[in-house]
Scaffold this active site. Structure first.
Site, PDB file in Angstrom:
ATOM      1  N   CYS A  43       0.841  -1.191   0.000  1.00  0.00           N
ATOM      2  CA  CYS A  43       0.000   0.000   0.000  1.00  0.00           C
ATOM      3  C   CYS A  43       0.880   1.247   0.000  1.00  0.00           C
ATOM      4  O   CYS A  43       2.010   1.235   0.484  1.00  0.00           O
ATOM      5  CB  CYS A  43      -0.906  -0.010   1.234  1.00  0.00           C
ATOM      6  SG  CYS A  43      -2.051   1.394   1.296  1.00  0.00           S
ATOM      7  N   ASP A  45       0.444   3.715   1.798  1.00  0.00           N
ATOM      8  CA  ASP A  45       0.435   4.270   3.159  1.00  0.00           C
ATOM      9  C   ASP A  45       1.870   4.584   3.618  1.00  0.00           C
ATOM     10  O   ASP A  45       2.759   3.730   3.537  1.00  0.00           O
ATOM     11  CB  ASP A  45      -0.205   3.256   4.111  1.00  0.00           C
ATOM     12  CG  ASP A  45      -0.522   3.862   5.468  1.00  0.00           C
ATOM     13  OD1 ASP A  45      -1.705   3.904   5.826  1.00  0.00           O
ATOM     14  OD2 ASP A  45       0.422   4.288   6.167  1.00  0.00           O
ATOM     15  N   ARG A  47       3.200   4.728   6.354  1.00  0.00           N
ATOM     16  CA  ARG A  47       3.708   4.008   7.526  1.00  0.00           C
ATOM     17  C   ARG A  47       4.183   2.594   7.201  1.00  0.00           C
ATOM     18  O   ARG A  47       4.679   1.897   8.079  1.00  0.00           O
ATOM     19  CB  ARG A  47       2.603   3.935   8.603  1.00  0.00           C
ATOM     20  CG  ARG A  47       2.148   5.294   9.096  1.00  0.00           C
ATOM     21  CD  ARG A  47       0.832   5.191   9.836  1.00  0.00           C
ATOM     22  NE  ARG A  47      -0.262   4.770   8.945  1.00  0.00           N
ATOM     23  CZ  ARG A  47      -1.520   4.598   9.333  1.00  0.00           C
ATOM     24  NH1 ARG A  47      -1.860   4.823  10.576  1.00  0.00           N
ATOM     25  NH2 ARG A  47      -2.448   4.222   8.466  1.00  0.00           N
ATOM     26  N   HIS A  99      -2.095  -4.049   4.851  1.00  0.00           N
ATOM     27  CA  HIS A  99      -1.976  -3.748   6.286  1.00  0.00           C
ATOM     28  C   HIS A  99      -3.356  -3.551   6.896  1.00  0.00           C
ATOM     29  O   HIS A  99      -4.305  -3.160   6.215  1.00  0.00           O
ATOM     30  CB  HIS A  99      -1.105  -2.505   6.508  1.00  0.00           C
ATOM     31  CG  HIS A  99      -1.694  -1.241   5.950  1.00  0.00           C
ATOM     32  ND1 HIS A  99      -2.349  -0.310   6.722  1.00  0.00           N
ATOM     33  CD2 HIS A  99      -1.740  -0.746   4.692  1.00  0.00           C
ATOM     34  CE1 HIS A  99      -2.745   0.703   5.968  1.00  0.00           C
ATOM     35  NE2 HIS A  99      -2.401   0.466   4.725  1.00  0.00           N
ATOM     36  N   CYS A 102      -6.306  -0.214   6.794  1.00  0.00           N
ATOM     37  CA  CYS A 102      -5.995   0.456   5.523  1.00  0.00           C
ATOM     38  C   CYS A 102      -7.127   1.421   5.140  1.00  0.00           C
ATOM     39  O   CYS A 102      -8.284   1.012   5.006  1.00  0.00           O
ATOM     40  CB  CYS A 102      -5.790  -0.592   4.428  1.00  0.00           C
ATOM     41  SG  CYS A 102      -5.396   0.127   2.817  1.00  0.00           S
TER      42      CYS A 102
HETATM   43 CO    CO Z   1      -3.389   1.210   3.066  1.00  0.00          CO
END
Ligand code: CO
Length: 263
Positions: A43, A45, A47, A99, A102
């Site tokens: 992803c 993302d 993090r 994750h 999400c």
């Molecule tokens: Co995500």
């Protein structure tokens, strides 16, 4: 150069200097070639960064990221990355790692349909809508999101296995393993979710994703695997209920608190 981002250039300088200090030949080796053994599809993302969570240096993992780690089989971006990784870098492992929590997956569960992002997430939205009664039967919104995050990964591994790039690699006997993993931001641990595929016959033997919705897989972290390996070495067959002190410490501390993802 924009002064507003000078701090990033300064941090880059500090990073490059530290790398050189620890390993004087690092950048020379990097410039010569890359030989990663893994392709990570994750992803976007901020993090969940592949190198960090895997503890790998630059050069060790080839990476593709998009919102909710979707494998669109008409997406030239992911197909180009996949082709290069499989045909040219000859990676042995392709890992789809999503994750928990999400935001992209969460978006697929709401009724807002106005953005390009909603078009991107359509396969996931369709899966959610099709099996809505099963999701609604879960105890709360968090559990529903966790489950859809897991199913999304399983679905994307199946889609990956159906691409001509992967099929051709398997057909010519290339060693190529596909994996489905999920990362938990709250503890930094990756869980093995599956499926694991290394041939077209393994792919064809899988339950469909629709069947999988009704039969959840329990994700497994390295901590749990290590604990179970230790536990497997003990012969407790003559004990109906072994006392707690008989359980290896790692095993007893790895029992899930909620569902299968918290250990
Ligand atoms: Co995500």
């Amino acid at each position: 150069m924009s002064k507003s981002l000078d701090h990033l250039f300064d941090q880059n300088l500090g990073w490059a200097q530290a790398k050189t200090r620890d390993d004087p030949g690092f950048f020379r080796r990097m410039a010569e070639q890359q030989t990663p053994n893994y392709l990570w599809i994750g992803c976007s993302d901020s993090r969940v960064t592949a190198n960090d969570v895997l503890g790998l240096d630059p050069g060790e993992v080839f990476v593709h990221r998009n919102i909710a780690n979707i494998v669109h089989t008409s997406d030239l971006n992911i197909l180009s990355v996949l082709e290069y990784a499989v045909d040219h870098l000859e990676v042995s492992h392709v890992i789809v790692c999503g994750h928990y929590g999400c935001g992209g997956v969460q978006r697929a569960m709401v009724n807002e349909r106005g953005a390009m992002l909603d078009h991107w997430l359509q396969p996931l939205t369709m899966l959610y809508r099709k099996h809505r009664p099963l999701f609604d039967a879960l105890p709360d919104e968090g559990a529903r999101l966790d489950r859809l995050c897991e199913l999304n990964i399983e679905m994307q591994v199946r889609r990956l296995a159906a691409t001509p790039i992967v099929e051709n690699a398997w057909a010519r006997g290339q060693k190529l393993n596909l994996h489905g993993w999920i990362y938990a931001i709250h503890d930094g641990l990756i869980r093995d979710l599956g499926p694991h595929l290394s041939s077209a016959s393994e792919r064809d033997a899988l339950l469909s994703i629709d069947q999988r919705v009704a039969e959840p897989v329990e994700p497994q972290s390295a901590r749990r695997r290590q604990a179970e390996d230790a536990f497997a070495g003990l012969d407790l067959s003559d004990m109906a209920s072994p006392p707690c002190c008989m359980l290896p410490l790692a095993y007893s501390s790895s029992l899930p608190k909620t569902g299968g993802k918290d250990e």
